[in-house]
Design an enzyme around this catalytic site. Structure first.
Site, PDB file in Angstrom:
ATOM      1  N   LYS A  78      32.582  42.118  47.129  1.00  0.00           N
ATOM      2  CA  LYS A  78      31.258  41.604  47.487  1.00  0.00           C
ATOM      3  C   LYS A  78      31.398  40.416  48.434  1.00  0.00           C
ATOM      4  O   LYS A  78      32.249  39.543  48.210  1.00  0.00           O
ATOM      5  CB  LYS A  78      30.542  41.185  46.193  1.00  0.00           C
ATOM      6  N   SER A 153      22.344  42.109  42.684  1.00  0.00           N
ATOM      7  CA  SER A 153      22.672  41.861  44.060  1.00  0.00           C
ATOM      8  C   SER A 153      23.964  42.532  44.546  1.00  0.00           C
ATOM      9  O   SER A 153      24.154  42.671  45.747  1.00  0.00           O
ATOM     10  CB  SER A 153      22.785  40.354  44.298  1.00  0.00           C
ATOM     11  N   SER A 177      23.709  41.106  38.167  1.00  0.00           N
ATOM     12  CA  SER A 177      24.053  41.656  39.476  1.00  0.00           C
ATOM     13  C   SER A 177      25.255  42.590  39.522  1.00  0.00           C
ATOM     14  O   SER A 177      25.483  43.240  40.537  1.00  0.00           O
ATOM     15  CB  SER A 177      24.285  40.531  40.476  1.00  0.00           C
TER      16      SER A 177
HETATM   17  N1  GLN Z   1      18.432  39.607  39.969  1.00  0.00           N
HETATM   18  C1  GLN Z   1      18.860  38.340  39.476  1.00  0.00           C
HETATM   19  C2  GLN Z   1      18.462  37.244  40.438  1.00  0.00           C
HETATM   20  O1  GLN Z   1      17.874  37.553  41.404  1.00  0.00           O
HETATM   21  C3  GLN Z   1      20.323  38.329  39.211  1.00  0.00           C
HETATM   22  C4  GLN Z   1      21.125  38.103  40.425  1.00  0.00           C
HETATM   23  C5  GLN Z   1      22.574  37.956  40.117  1.00  0.00           C
HETATM   24  O2  GLN Z   1      23.038  38.281  39.034  1.00  0.00           O
HETATM   25  N2  GLN Z   1      23.297  37.438  41.079  1.00  0.00           N
HETATM   26  O3  GLN Z   1      18.732  36.101  40.238  1.00  0.00           O
END
Ligand code: GLN
Length: 498
Positions: A78, A153, A177
């Site tokens: 990532k 994400s 994420s």
């Molecule tokens: N969807 C969650 C957020 O927007 C989790 C994102 C993540 O785990 N990086 O914060």
């Protein structure tokens, strides 16, 4: 080619000389070439460097040198982890040109293990989002249905596995994420215990929640990758001084009569019926494997989203203060008009103008929303009402976990309330997007390890994820359970027709 074999099987082939690291890397790039114009999992590819690295692994193997655990396996990472001298954009215009001067600890570990980095995968800007639609560059598409999101994400890191481009990838998980995209793409993803994997060189979103973790198509491969990623790192003060394990060994060991807690609240509100059905069936399989199912209540879980969406933006607003056009990344500086007696004059308003222009142009909408939310919740007069209160709720959520783990060994439930949604479906309604994280944020708030694995498909042929959570540092137990589940089911073997 990837579709046929797991990382562990490829390692065997490599050891037996039936395939070379160069051939595997070439196969990865061929698969990317074939599919990535549609999936768009990658932000950057490094074909030349990857081939050089693969060749050197092959040479070292030929010389009989001792090689690392992942020697010759292609991997994707990532794009929120620093790789020395190579693009690390975090999916943001702010860092579009940023090339870190050092490697993240997990990158060092992957290199030492002989993994071959093929490229960096797409994500929601600064890991804020659940669909990759917040990437400043382009959204990634779900290999199971190109009109739908891959989750986020770590959407690119999940999609590249489902598309058969690479056998292993690394994601990060602050509120879901790793697990939510794993569920949406029909692959396995593990968020380790907070502190299990070093965050050194991970671009910070919400430091008390962020964790790096392994993703793959099988639990066994996830375990293998965790064995490389995990371990204490003196350069990360929150890294746990707890010895890492050989997570990929002993996955078949009998688990005895494991007590599995079924989280009642996770079956109550807003869960799609097809997910409820698939997860219930998966629980039946676990029972057939000898587990005892117990209903467990996590009374504070309805407050988890509210607490998370205060704690995470508060920390983000602080972490993202460093992007000011001076220290890092994008700099929009309007120069003073020449002449006019400006020579040698200090224009006090100029610094603020650089900040404002750089941050206005560098950040996308969702990141700005989080910064404003966090700044507000931390401001004088509101801090106690919002941030401090959210921290109290966080402690109650942690206490729910402590209480539950006095009675059970593992917690089980759905990973997500719905399967992969269509592009644009939740973009206009941030709250609807935030509710995607209903079942995943608890593990981050409490710091426990949590894994998502495929357990079925809905009526549209979209993958469904089963979430398993364990007490702090019991990753091995999760991986054993997931692996043994995969010995009895074949959800993880299905592939999208790309
Ligand atoms: N969807 C969650 C957020 O927007 C989790 C994102 C993540 O785990 N990086 O914060």
């Amino acid at each position: 080619m990837w579709q046929e074999r797991s990382a562990i099987e490829w390692l065997r082939w490599l050891a037996e000389g039936r395939v070379s690291a160069v051939e595997l890397v070439d196969a990865a790039f061929q698969a990317i070439e074939r599919t990535d114009s549609r999936v768009r999992a990658f932000l950057h590819l490094r074909p030349e460097q990857a081939r050089v690295e693969a060749r050197s692994i092959d040479e070292r193997r030929r010389r009989g040198e001792e090689l690392g655990l992942l020697a010759g396996l292609p991997i994707a990472v990532k794009d929120v982890l620093c790789v020395r001298g190579e693009p690390t954009t975090c999916g943001s215009r702010m860092l579009a040109e940023f090339r870190p001067p050092y490697d993240a600890t997990v990158i060092e570990r992957l290199r030492a293990a002989g993994a071959v980095l093929v490229g960096k995968t797409n994500l929601d800007e600064f890991a804020m989002g659940s669909s990759t639609e917040n990437s400043a560059f382009f959204p990634t598409r779900n290999p199971w249905d190109l009109s739908r999101v891959p989750g986020g994400s770590s959407g690119g890191a999940a999609a590249c596995l489902a598309a058969g481009q690479v056998p292993l990838s690394v994601g990060t998980d602050t509120g879901g994420s790793i697990r939510q995209p794993a569920a949406f793409c029909g692959v396995v993803g593990l968020k380790p215990t907070y502190g299990r994997v070093s965050r050194y060189g991970l671009v910070a979103y919400a430091s008390s929640l962020d964790q790096v973790g392994p993703m793959a198509r099988t639990a066994e491969d996830v375990a293998l990758l965790l064995s490389v990623l995990a371990g204490h790192d003196p350069r990360d003060s929150t890294s746990a001084p707890v010895a890492a394990e050989a997570y990929h060994q002993g996955l078949d060991a009998p688990l005895g009569r494991l007590r599995i807690g079924v989280i009642r609240e996770h079956f109550e509100s807003g869960l799609s019926p097809s997910i409820a059905g698939a997860v219930r069936q998966a629980l039946d399989v676990l029972a057939q494997m000898g587990a005892e199912l117990v209903e467990v209540t996590m009374p504070h879980s309805p407050y988890a989203i509210a607490a998370y969406y205060l704690v995470a933006p508060c920390e983000a607003s602080s972490n993202l203060a460093r992007y000011d056009g001076m220290h890092y990344g994008l700099r929009c500086d309007e120069s003073l008009p020449a002449g006019d007696g400006n020579e040698g004059r200090q224009d006090a308003s100029r610094l603020v103008r650089v900040y404002r222009a750089s941050r206005s142009q560098g950040f996308g909408l969702e990141v700005k929303r989080r910064i404003m939310l966090g700044t507000f919740a931390l401001s004088a007069g509101y801090q106690d009402r919002y941030y401090v209160k959210a921290l109290r709720v966080r402690r109650l959520i942690r206490a729910d976990y402590e209480r539950a783990f006095e009675r059970v060994d593992v917690l089980a439930g759905p990973t997500t309330p719905s399967t992969a949604f269509r592009f644009g479906e939740k973009l206009a309604d941030p709250l609807a997007m935030y509710l995607e994280d209903l079942f995943t944020v608890g593990a981050n708030l409490a710091g426990v390890p949590a894994l998502s694995l495929p357990c079925g498909f809905d009526e549209n042929g979209l993958p469904i994820g089963l979430q398993l959570q364990a007490p702090w540092f019991r990753e091995k137990r999760l991986l054993q359970l997931a692996h043994q589940f995969q010995q009895r089911t074949d959800w993880h073997k299905r592939r999208p027709a790309l």
